[in-house]
Write an enzyme that holds these catalytic residues in place. Sequence first.
Site, mmCIF file in Angstrom:
data_model
loop_
_atom_site.group_PDB
_atom_site.id
_atom_site.type_symbol
_atom_site.label_atom_id
_atom_site.label_comp_id
_atom_site.label_asym_id
_atom_site.label_seq_id
_atom_site.Cartn_x
_atom_site.Cartn_y
_atom_site.Cartn_z
ATOM 1 C CE LYS B 73 41.207 42.817 46.603
ATOM 2 N NZ LYS B 73 40.855 43.808 45.586
ATOM 3 C CB THR B 75 50.718 44.890 45.271
ATOM 4 O OG1 THR B 75 50.437 44.812 43.871
ATOM 5 C CG2 THR B 75 52.115 45.437 45.480
ATOM 6 N NE ARG B 96 40.980 36.893 43.967
ATOM 7 C CZ ARG B 96 40.444 38.060 43.648
ATOM 8 N NH1 ARG B 96 39.295 38.093 43.000
ATOM 9 N NH2 ARG B 96 41.045 39.188 43.957
ATOM 10 C CE LYS B 107 41.897 42.867 37.332
ATOM 11 N NZ LYS B 107 43.224 42.402 37.743
ATOM 12 C CB ALA B 275 34.801 39.537 43.221
ATOM 13 C CG PHE B 303 35.311 43.665 43.241
ATOM 14 C CD1 PHE B 303 36.143 44.075 42.201
ATOM 15 C CD2 PHE B 303 34.219 42.875 42.918
ATOM 16 C CE1 PHE B 303 35.874 43.715 40.880
ATOM 17 C CE2 PHE B 303 33.948 42.513 41.598
ATOM 18 C CZ PHE B 303 34.787 42.930 40.593
ATOM 19 C CG PHE B 383 50.447 54.625 43.978
ATOM 20 C CD1 PHE B 383 49.937 53.706 44.886
ATOM 21 C CD2 PHE B 383 50.143 54.454 42.634
ATOM 22 C CE1 PHE B 383 49.130 52.657 44.465
ATOM 23 C CE2 PHE B 383 49.333 53.416 42.201
ATOM 24 C CZ PHE B 383 48.827 52.510 43.115
ATOM 25 C CD1 TRP B 411 53.975 48.312 43.043
ATOM 26 C CD2 TRP B 411 55.469 49.978 43.028
ATOM 27 N NE1 TRP B 411 54.193 48.660 41.732
ATOM 28 C CE2 TRP B 411 55.102 49.680 41.692
ATOM 29 C CE3 TRP B 411 56.402 50.999 43.259
ATOM 30 C CZ2 TRP B 411 55.627 50.361 40.594
ATOM 31 C CZ3 TRP B 411 56.931 51.679 42.161
ATOM 32 C CH2 TRP B 411 56.541 51.361 40.850
#
Lengths: 558, 558
Positions: B73, B75, B96, B107, B275, B303, B383, B411
């Site tokens: 999200k 990215t 955020r 993470k 969240a 999320f 990806f 990306w």
Amino acid sequence: MTSPSDIEIARAAGKKPIREIGARLAIPEAALLPYGHDKAKLDRDFISGLETRPDGKLILVTAITPTPAGEGKTTTTVGLGDGLNRIGKRAAICIREASLGPCFGMKGGAAGGGYAQVVPMEDMNLHFTGDFHAITSAHNLLAAMIDNHIYWGNALEIDQRRVVWRRVMDMNDRALRDVVTSLGGVTNGFPRQTGFDITVASEVMAILCLAQDLTDLQARLGEIIVAYRRDKTPIRARDLKADGAMTALLRDAALPNLVQTLENNPAFVHGGPFANIAHGCNSVIATRTALKLADYVVTEAGFGADLGAEKFMNIKCRKAGLSPDAVVLVATVRSLKMSGGVAKADLGEENAQAVEAGLANLIRHLENLRGFGVPVVVAVNRFTGDTEAELDILTRRVTEAGAEVFLCNHWAKGSAGIEALATRVADLADSGTADFALTYPDDTALLGKIEAVAQRIYRAEGIDADDRIRAQLVEWEAAGFGHLPVCMAKTQYSFSADPTARGAPTGHRIPIREVRLSAGAGFIVAICGDIMTMPGLPRHPAAENIGLNAALEIDGLF
Amino acid sequence: MTSPSDIEIARAAGKKPIREIGARLAIPEAALLPYGHDKAKLDRDFISGLETRPDGKLILVTAITPTPAGEGKTTTTVGLGDGLNRIGKRAAICIREASLGPCFGMKGGAAGGGYAQVVPMEDMNLHFTGDFHAITSAHNLLAAMIDNHIYWGNALEIDQRRVVWRRVMDMNDRALRDVVTSLGGVTNGFPRQTGFDITVASEVMAILCLAQDLTDLQARLGEIIVAYRRDKTPIRARDLKADGAMTALLRDAALPNLVQTLENNPAFVHGGPFANIAHGCNSVIATRTALKLADYVVTEAGFGADLGAEKFMNIKCRKAGLSPDAVVLVATVRSLKMSGGVAKADLGEENAQAVEAGLANLIRHLENLRGFGVPVVVAVNRFTGDTEAELDILTRRVTEAGAEVFLCNHWAKGSAGIEALATRVADLADSGTADFALTYPDDTALLGKIEAVAQRIYRAEGIDADDRIRAQLVEWEAAGFGHLPVCMAKTQYSFSADPTARGAPTGHRIPIREVRLSAGAGFIVAICGDIMTMPGLPRHPAAENIGLNAALEIDGLF
């Protein structure tokens, strides 16, 4: 008309952009990492590039045995720095950062007072550039990694009863002094009793303030002993692979902060270790950087000279290869009266006799300081209530004791009130008469070092240490820690370990209740009495009165 | 040749001075409070002066039900912002701030990835501008003042069993989840069982992110319910006179932070509430400021869309008077395969059938988002392992479902990989077709609000809540909290409360285990399952590999 408060004076300050303050020390703008328009950190590469420059003169400001309100060491440090600039010298000051905890409790701000302050005062008393938060994070990451290691199988065989690394918070919070963690079942780990100290009591703080550079910082962090095995062999931060991440967290915190005095003179404000279980001085990195940039650097150390100056000399100067050129011993009429036996409530009343009685305290500090081989002068930080009679007897007796004394009015008048002292201190520092001598050499036995401070500085008949403590010191010597200096944790209110024994007590003995090894900071802590490492808030905390006013300025800091 | 890592790409970035980034949005240099050369906060007066300007278009980036690694999200938010700038639009992003805890756990960083990142990446993943530290301090000051009040006589008659305000630390530390404090005797207070949450779970964080300005911030802080009396009447932060000092601590933290993307476009990074027990969006102050300065503002929420978008709409937009103009639903082939039943270990293998099976999840999210009356498009975050067969079936089925789908390569290629999406999103946002509708009005009963989300968003048959919970909700309605929205704390891995129920489950019921009142933030939290508010570190924490390299750069962040 009442005098304006510290915060009113600070707010009215004609602050200059920090790049102009940096320019006073020939710091190029590109070497400043700004934090807002009035604070900056110095760039690491710029600092490294200074190494070959000659050092300026180093001047320590210390004090006689203080009243609970303190004697104005920081105020005098700021005033003297401004005074030196006033008489045309290139001078900078080096002081400690303030802790959030006392700010919400009852202690005043740590940025000086009156017309001898460092600004921005609100920032300095709150988050400043985040250094203390970084220290808190680094300390608590290590704590989390210890419990996490035990949780996941305890390959290092940590004895859970012998985890000596507590957690920290930059807050006065008595509820956290003694806690049991990891309750609630299997997924929360193994319950054990531990506690929190205030951030300034963290060994990480002491390390940051003694480290020469980032490489030294990481090496020291790695040396921290966090726990012992059942066979009492130590486990270090390095064994947990925590030292790298801790160093990353401290990368920016290790850079000195530049701000300004009310008179727009440069002030380095960096680090702030406790002055009992740690050494109570601003960072070595800041002091050394300032010495490369200024011709005169004025600095201070926590509590009275028996604690602050002693540790400044025997720990900071010894470890950092620094050598002071002059010392200023600050006294106030109030503290002399207190040393002379007057109760706190009666300090406002004239009492020249009590001043005279209290001078024994000043004179003993003076003798001690002379023992370090550095020229000393006495500065009286004047309060509005001081009377002529009190100041007369003070001046007369100090002069009779062979010392120069200067009545200073920097609190009320800024640099104009401290010119005579500044002139004399500059002369003394330039005179080359300093012949710096430590209280004990590195190779004295650890117990002998403790005795040396107790006898030569505290003037005690001796120390009382039981077999357990003596055996512990011998064990540390065998383990290779015998060369470390000692960091004495004693009350600041007396030369003795009894806070009610004022003046210049004799015949006392210093009880050594406990010894601790700060292997990363590089000293042995000798605890002589009750030392509180997590303060509590008073009945009516200052926090209750702190808030924003209509202009969204912060009120209630003082 | 392997692709460079996120940190390698970030370090190679051609960062511009932050004043140049500000200039892109016509922010004068004087309105920027710099934090180093690449970060700044926006001056309060400048922000106030923007009020009369028109708002830009607001675009929400949300996602389908995620894999544990997330669907990109952030990215995609970064990429879309860069894409909009690439096609000549004045666009900014709002995301955020990252929490320190997960950074040392496992993470990845929270600054995007590949060629769609925000820099300086190291700072963003460590202390950034200190906002989270300020929140930690404000939270824990309130905690200290509660125990201090009890210690000094408890005039407010706090029932020590009913203190609901815990402490926080920005660290993954399971040992602190459940603790007993104030052990050790009379001077340490009254022992009681409590615990620590991670800072992002603090109500202070939620408040900072929902406050309109400092006045509103202080009012909300004052409303926080910290404890109850024996008669169950609430005690608020204001009763302890803590709200002023807390606001002072948060004064700078309440100012939005400006940084830049790898393509030198403006990025506001401010706030970061959990969240689950909070609403998971960046601050209202940042979003509103960005809307005044940019023509297009791209933002995201935590999320999948069942949690993030729902709360963005029903809490943030409702409370702040915001109205989104377009929504981008992010999907990945990996997450569709997982929704289609593939085990995490097998996600690397081609499986077009599983993609097709997983599309039920995407389509349900799509329908839900259309229910908010805002135009939605689907963005596939590509990806390197995605196959043509997988992308084909995805594109075909989404198109059949009546939605536009864009295969995005931001990306790997930055803005060049996302131009088509950017063009379409700008058109949609400009089209004026949005007709924003909330899931429930303010005046629905609290239980009805929970049911509305459960039925319309989670597609549950109903909720299960016992009498105690129903009575509690009615009590809060009687006490004047009936108008508040609900903040659902549910697993992010399923539409249901069962994290293993993938895809688009039906026939499930949502168990309401507990309800909490966040009176300062202004919502009722409904807890549907086990919600962890203090994470633990993994067996081998990322911290073990974080450290400085020879160039004194920070390695090991990712």
